[in-house]
Enzyme design. Structure first.
Site, short mmCIF file in Angstrom:
data_model
loop_
_atom_site.label_atom_id
_atom_site.label_comp_id
_atom_site.label_asym_id
_atom_site.label_seq_id
_atom_site.Cartn_x
_atom_site.Cartn_y
_atom_site.Cartn_z
CE LYS A 33 -4.55 -1.36 1.38
NZ LYS A 33 -5.72 -1.13 2.21
CE LYS A 88 -5.53 -8.33 -2.26
NZ LYS A 88 -5.68 -7.77 -0.94
CE LYS A 113 -13.26 -4.45 0.03
NZ LYS A 113 -12.09 -4.17 0.87
P1 TYM Z 1 -10.34 -6.55 2.82
O1 TYM Z 1 -11.40 -5.54 3.00
O2 TYM Z 1 -9.22 -6.25 1.88
O3 TYM Z 1 -10.97 -7.93 2.36
C1 TYM Z 1 -12.04 -8.53 3.07
C2 TYM Z 1 -11.89 -10.04 3.09
O4 TYM Z 1 -11.82 -10.53 1.74
C3 TYM Z 1 -10.65 -11.31 1.57
N1 TYM Z 1 -10.14 -11.06 0.21
C4 TYM Z 1 -9.91 -12.02 -0.70
N2 TYM Z 1 -10.07 -13.35 -0.66
C5 TYM Z 1 -9.77 -14.05 -1.78
N3 TYM Z 1 -9.30 -13.47 -2.92
C6 TYM Z 1 -9.13 -12.14 -3.00
N4 TYM Z 1 -8.69 -11.58 -4.12
C7 TYM Z 1 -9.44 -11.34 -1.86
N5 TYM Z 1 -9.40 -10.01 -1.61
C8 TYM Z 1 -9.81 -9.86 -0.33
C9 TYM Z 1 -9.68 -10.80 2.62
O5 TYM Z 1 -8.69 -11.76 2.92
C10 TYM Z 1 -10.61 -10.51 3.78
O6 TYM Z 1 -10.88 -11.72 4.49
N6 TYM Z 1 -7.47 -6.04 6.92
C11 TYM Z 1 -8.70 -6.63 6.39
C12 TYM Z 1 -9.95 -6.17 7.08
C13 TYM Z 1 -9.95 -6.38 8.57
C14 TYM Z 1 -10.15 -7.62 9.24
C15 TYM Z 1 -10.12 -7.29 10.62
C16 TYM Z 1 -10.37 -8.92 8.79
C17 TYM Z 1 -9.79 -5.42 9.51
N7 TYM Z 1 -9.90 -5.96 10.74
C18 TYM Z 1 -10.28 -8.28 11.58
C19 TYM Z 1 -10.52 -9.92 9.78
C20 TYM Z 1 -10.46 -9.59 11.15
C21 TYM Z 1 -8.83 -6.23 4.92
O7 TYM Z 1 -8.24 -5.28 4.48
O8 TYM Z 1 -9.73 -6.98 4.23
#
Ligand code: TYM
Length: 334
Positions: free
Chosen positions: A117, A199, A202
């Protein structure tokens, strides 16, 4: 939330930093929906995390509601689970500060998401981007979960949360449960359609990501244009990142194994395969979208879910925070 005390607990979250993708669905949301009957669940929309990258305020507000409506649309039941916004439960920010005093600079410097990032947003490498994993550790540890269901990109953050929890427990005696990451067998890392070595995300503004609210034409077009190698055989093989990714997507949506997919398309080319993947994904999304449209149009219901969810979440989170404050030596007048 019946049998709360005998059920194990899970916690997870998504950043409301755009429209969710099929990566978020396959890596996270779909598993949450599957697990909701067997676990005591907390599902958060992590808006505090989202501002580590600049957001347009009105869009952020709207994206929080859209994310919640998508949680509901994939079948997550607000009567069984606590669904809430992170900014509605102040204990997240409060515990984050305490934990930041038990997290090392070196540990945070090694986080790959921070490195990625800060390369992407080199004009805004703010302290929040750096301490992001500490807030994530607080999100998790407040609820004493057994499991954290996520995609594989979040594994390193969960390992750090475990290290922080162990460090704290070693200094002050058992305070936090040590959580395990929980990842699906298929769909744990869905790749970009236009760049299958990165990957799916969003924030992709091109054709690399399929968003949960994309219409059928967009889904078919994006999959048709997906980057694949120069071969023509539908076969899972080392180095064929584009085809491997489409096979993973198709397998995740249909439940078919790679062998079954290879048989289904033997003697046919990439064109037929891409069309089948496009149709399958579009049909699955149409079902989610029908439900989403009902939920997003009832703001009163969404507000009520958030209010209930934040009350349930606060109850647990406050209990952990009070314990932490007592252990570190903060004076209490009660
Ligand atoms: P975020 O918002 O990027 O993504 C949310 C969830 O989706 C999964 N994910 C994916 N899985 C498979 N393939 C992909 N291309 C893909 N892109 C995203 C992520 O692994 C995630 O499970 N830091 C986290 C958010 C967060 C969080 C937490 C998660 C904040 N606090 C506490 C679990 C527990 C994040 O940026 O996810």
């Amino acid at each position: 939330m019946e049998n709360m005390d005998i059920k194990k607990t899970i916690l997870s979250g998504v950043q409301p930093s755009g429209t969710l993708t099929i990566g978020n669905y396959l890596g996270a949301l779909r598993n949450w929906a599957k697990m909701q009957n067997d676990y005591n669940c907390y599902f958060c929309v992590v808006d505090l995390h989202a501002i580590t990258v600049r957001q347009v305020p009105a869009e952020l507000r709207q994206n929080c509601l859209k994310t919640l409506a998508l949680y509901l649309a994939v079948g997550i039941d607000p009567n069984k689970n606590a669904l809430f916004l992170q900014s509605h439960v102040p204990a997240h920010a409060e515990l984050s500060w305490v934990l930041s005093c038990y997290t090392m600079y070196g540990e945070l410097s090694r986080m790959t998401q921070f490195k990625d990032k800060s390369a992407k947003h080199s004009d805004n490498i703010n302290a929040g981007l750096f301490t992001y994993p500490v807030l994530m550790a607080a999100d998790i540890l407040l609820y004493q979960p057994d499991l954290v269901p996520v995609g594989s990109d979040q594994k390193q953050h969960i390992e750090l949360a475990r290290d922080i929890a162990n460090r704290f427990n070693n200094v002050y005696s058992e305070t936090f449960k040590i959580p395990e990451p929980y990842m699906p067998k298929i769909g744990t890392r869905i790749m970009s359609l236009s760049e299958p070595t990165s990957k799916m995300s969003k924030s992709d503004s091109g054709d690399g990501s399929i968003f949960l609210l994309d219409n059928k034409d967009a889904v078919i077009r994006k999959i048709k244009r997906a980057v694949t190698d120069s071969g023509s055989e539908v076969r899972y093989a080392e180095g064929k990142d584009g085809i491997n990714n489409l096979m993973s997507i198709y397998s995740a949506f249909t439940g078919k194994t790679f062998d079954e997919i290879e048989n289904e398309f033997s003697g046919k080319g990439y064109g037929d395969f891409k069309l089948a993947v496009g149709e399958t994904v579009a049909d699955a999304l149409a079902d989610i979208q029908d439900k989403y449209n009902v939920f997003i149009s009832d703001k009163e219901q969404l507000n009520k879910i958030l209010l209930d969810g934040s009350q349930k979440a606060s109850y647990t989170a406050e209990k952990t925070l009070r314990k932490v404050y007592r252990k570190v030596g903060f004076y209490s007048i009660k």
